[in-house]
Design a protein around this motif. Structure first.
Motif, PDB file in Angstrom:
ATOM      1  N   THR A  13      11.876 109.127  78.048  1.00  0.00           N
ATOM      2  CA  THR A  13      11.734 107.656  77.764  1.00  0.00           C
ATOM      3  C   THR A  13      10.347 107.285  77.368  1.00  0.00           C
ATOM      4  OG1 THR A  13      11.617 107.511  80.316  1.00  0.00           O
ATOM      5  CG2 THR A  13      13.728 106.926  78.982  1.00  0.00           C
ATOM      6  N   GLY A  14       9.279 108.461  77.784  1.00  0.00           N
ATOM      7  CA  GLY A  14       7.970 107.903  77.748  1.00  0.00           C
ATOM      8  C   GLY A  14       7.231 109.514  77.320  1.00  0.00           C
ATOM      9  N   ASP A  42       3.726 104.272  78.000  1.00  0.00           N
ATOM     10  CA  ASP A  42       4.706 104.251  76.694  1.00  0.00           C
ATOM     11  C   ASP A  42       6.297 103.897  77.027  1.00  0.00           C
ATOM     12  OD1 ASP A  42       4.809 105.183  73.955  1.00  0.00           O
ATOM     13  OD2 ASP A  42       6.357 106.928  75.051  1.00  0.00           O
ATOM     14  N   GLY A  44       6.967 101.915  79.350  1.00  0.00           N
ATOM     15  CA  GLY A  44       7.253 100.731  79.931  1.00  0.00           C
ATOM     16  C   GLY A  44       7.547 100.351  81.422  1.00  0.00           C
ATOM     17  N   ASP A 231      17.352 100.455  78.869  1.00  0.00           N
ATOM     18  CA  ASP A 231      16.636  99.328  79.318  1.00  0.00           C
ATOM     19  C   ASP A 231      15.068  99.467  79.088  1.00  0.00           C
ATOM     20  OD1 ASP A 231      19.083  98.207  80.130  1.00  0.00           O
ATOM     21  OD2 ASP A 231      18.997  99.154  82.045  1.00  0.00           O
ATOM     22  N   LEU A 232      14.594 100.637  78.769  1.00  0.00           N
ATOM     23  CA  LEU A 232      13.061 100.848  78.876  1.00  0.00           C
ATOM     24  C   LEU A 232      12.600 100.499  77.423  1.00  0.00           C
ATOM     25  CD1 LEU A 232      12.681 104.008  81.019  1.00  0.00           C
ATOM     26  CD2 LEU A 232      12.722 101.493  81.662  1.00  0.00           C
ATOM     27  N   GLN A 233      11.099 100.585  77.186  1.00  0.00           N
ATOM     28  CA  GLN A 233      10.551 100.050  75.999  1.00  0.00           C
ATOM     29  C   GLN A 233      10.714 100.697  74.744  1.00  0.00           C
ATOM     30  OE1 GLN A 233       6.507  98.599  76.915  1.00  0.00           O
ATOM     31  NE2 GLN A 233       5.980 100.167  75.836  1.00  0.00           N
ATOM     32  N   GLN A 234      11.117 102.258  74.815  1.00  0.00           N
ATOM     33  CA  GLN A 234      11.154 103.113  73.605  1.00  0.00           C
ATOM     34  C   GLN A 234      12.539 103.354  73.486  1.00  0.00           C
ATOM     35  OE1 GLN A 234       8.602 103.685  71.762  1.00  0.00           O
ATOM     36  NE2 GLN A 234       6.912 103.350  72.971  1.00  0.00           N
ATOM     37  N   ARG A 235      12.681 103.735  72.229  1.00  0.00           N
ATOM     38  CA  ARG A 235      14.045 104.238  71.808  1.00  0.00           C
ATOM     39  C   ARG A 235      14.346 105.653  72.720  1.00  0.00           C
ATOM     40  NH1 ARG A 235      16.360 105.146  65.628  1.00  0.00           N
ATOM     41  NH2 ARG A 235      18.472 105.773  66.242  1.00  0.00           N
TER      42      ARG A 235
END
Lengths: 385, 144
Positions: A13-14, A42, A44, A231-235
């Motif tokens: 996720t980051g 990254d 989030g 639910d996080l910032q990146q795909r």
């Protein structure tokens, strides 16, 4: 747990990294923390959201350093995967197990390399417990570094299968061409086959341009439970299949029954079966490239071709951007930087997110990343968007 | 750069083995110009490098036997760059991985032949080099 047990249970996720340089004034810990902060941002997340940590075993950064510097309120999981350059991808497996079982929600995997001035490869290796037998029986007669450990494997591969130094050069030139499209890469000057063949001999058959860089810098990734990832910032980039494998006689290549086959040959079928994909489904591959020949051998061990056919496989532009299987789109350890393969994971995630600009593989949906380390340990992860 | 006790040689100290109880018979054997190999007392399998347990029958007890000193080239490398300063003056040198007749392998430097002539499966014999009063290392020569 069945072979498919970890399939899509975890996602990256980051991702984050520092600049990659020849030298640095920053410590290994400082670089590792900087890349970790970048990966957390990254995703989030906040540093306090991290509840699992897998630091790089070689070099002294430990889980306690993250609790101390990030003020982590509740670290529930920490582990080491001491497999040299296979450590980062093996850590993906450990992190996926941790988040799939609910032991942790967000696991940070971080790897940094500080100044090389006080610790070049030879002295780093001599201190590693898995090098004990090589230290006692081989280093004493002038076999002191990976180029010398691995060269006999490549030499035998050439003798048995007709693999050529022109094929080694294909790997080096491909990584260099890709690095020219990557502003982060340390080596961006064009390389021809003549340049490769004219580079000085290190340990036959390896020339300087068959060898990876010595670098300073750090990279990090966040592995989150699949149910939290959307639910996080990146795909999210899901881990479809992941496995580690160890060769026979892992403590000495000299004593290995078949020195042209790595632990990866054991891990690859597990990862492909878990992910439920075929080799033809792989759109992009980041293959650990400490030496050019190691890429050729891994392509065989992964099953992209039969044993002995790896040399021919890398010819004709097949592993370049626009080819059938683009490999090391960032330039790899040979031309981007030697961040022990953590940079390979970062690049694969960026490719599957579609963030790679002029080096982007069009419509990349499924990709693969390998690690190779110590005296033949291997790991592979198959990921998809 | 560290230097050896023999400071008059101006050569950096070479890395030396630090034998333990398990490996001492190997190094003692080399000093007597014998290549000694560990053998399982129960099943008779020869193993190298020395280790506590037979991975075939899980027996700890073992003996040592003298190897025939014959083998064939499994692979090799010719080193042109010294990753440890002690070996700089020896460049270039070939390190040969040998399939010993006892079905284990030995890594040792090549002496007496041009490395360019090395081939897989080439017959070689084991010889010995006294490095100093307390250290002897094996080397290999192409069999005439």
């Amino acid at each position: 747990m069945a072979a498919g047990g970890l399939k899509d249970r975890a996602a990256v996720t980051g991702v984050g990294e520092t600049a990659y340089t020849r030298e640095t004034d920053r410590s290994q810990l400082e670089l590792t923390l900087a890349a970790s902060l970048a990966a957390i941002a990254d995703a989030g997340l906040e540093p306090k959201d991290i509840d699992g940590v897998i630091p790089y075993g070689a070099g002294g950064v430990v889980a306690e350093d993250f609790i101390t510097n990030f003020g982590l309120p509740d670290l529930r999981y920490s582990a080491l995967t001491p497999m040299g350059g296979a450590s980062p991808v093996a850590a993906l497996q450990s992190a996926a197990m941790a988040v799939a079982t609910g032991v942790a929600n967000h696991v940070l995997i971080a790897l940094g390399r500080g100044s090389i001035a006080g610790g070049r490869i030879t002295s780093r290796l001599a201190a590693m417990p898995q090098m004990r037998l090589v230290g006692e029986f081989e280093m004493v007669q002038g076999c002191n570094a990976p180029a010398q450990f691995y060269a006999p494997m490549a030499r035998r591969h050439m003798a048995l299968y007709g693999t050529t130094v022109d094929q080694f050069a294909e790997v080096a030139m491909t990584c260099r061409r890709h690095a020219q499209r990557n502003e982060r890469a340390m080596m961006r000057k064009p390389m021809t086959r003549d340049d490769h063949h004219a580079s000085r001999m290190i340990a036959e058959p390896f020339r300087l341009f068959d060898c990876s860089l010595e670098s300073a810098g750090a990279a990090a990734v966040i592995v989150s439970a699949a149910e939290r990832a959307p639910d996080l910032q990146q795909r999210p980039v899901y881990i479809g299949g992941v496995a580690e494998g160890h060769p026979d006689s892992p403590s000495a290549i000299t004593q290995r029954p078949d020195m042209t086959r790595f632990g990866l040959a054991r891990a690859a079928p597990i990862a492909f079966r878990m992910a439920g994909v075929d080799h033809g489904d792989i759109d992009v591959a980041q293959i650990y490239d400490c030496f050019t020949w190691v890429v050729i051998c891994q392509l065989e061990d992964l099953g992209f071709c039969a044993k002995g056919e790896g040399g021919a496989f890398v010819e004709g532009g097949r592993i370049g951007l626009g080819g059938e299987l683009p490999v090391n789109t960032h330039g790899g350890l040979l031309s981007e930087a030697h961040i022990a393969g953590m940079n390979h994971i970062v690049e694969l995630v960026r490719q599957l997110r579609g963030e790679c600009g002029e080096r982007q593989v069009a419509d990349a949906e499924v990709g693969l990343v390998t690690g190779f380390g110590d005296l033949g340990d291997g790991a592979v992860a198959i990921m998809h968007r | 750069m560290t230097t050896s006790a023999d400071d008059h040689t101006r050569l950096p100290a070479r890395p030396r083995p630090e034998p333990d109880a398990l490996s001492a018979p190997y190094w003692d054997g080399l000093r007597a110009h014998k290549l000694m190999l560990q053998r399982c007392r129960a099943c008779g399998r020869v193993r190298h490098y020395p280790r506590p347990l037979c991975d075939h029958c899980y027996t700890f007890e073992h003996d040592w036997q003298e190897a025939r000193g014959e083998g064939r080239v499994h692979s090799w490398t010719v080193c042109h760059h010294a990753f440890h300063p002690a070996f700089k003056q020896a460049l270039p040198y070939a390190l040969v991985t040998v399939d010993l007749a006892e079905a284990v392998r030995l890594q040792a430097p090549l002496r007496g032949s041009d490395p360019a002539l090395l081939r897989v499966d080439q017959p070689v014999i084991v010889d010995f080099e006294d490095i100093d009063d307390t250290l002897t290392l094996p080397c290999v020569r192409v069999r005439a």
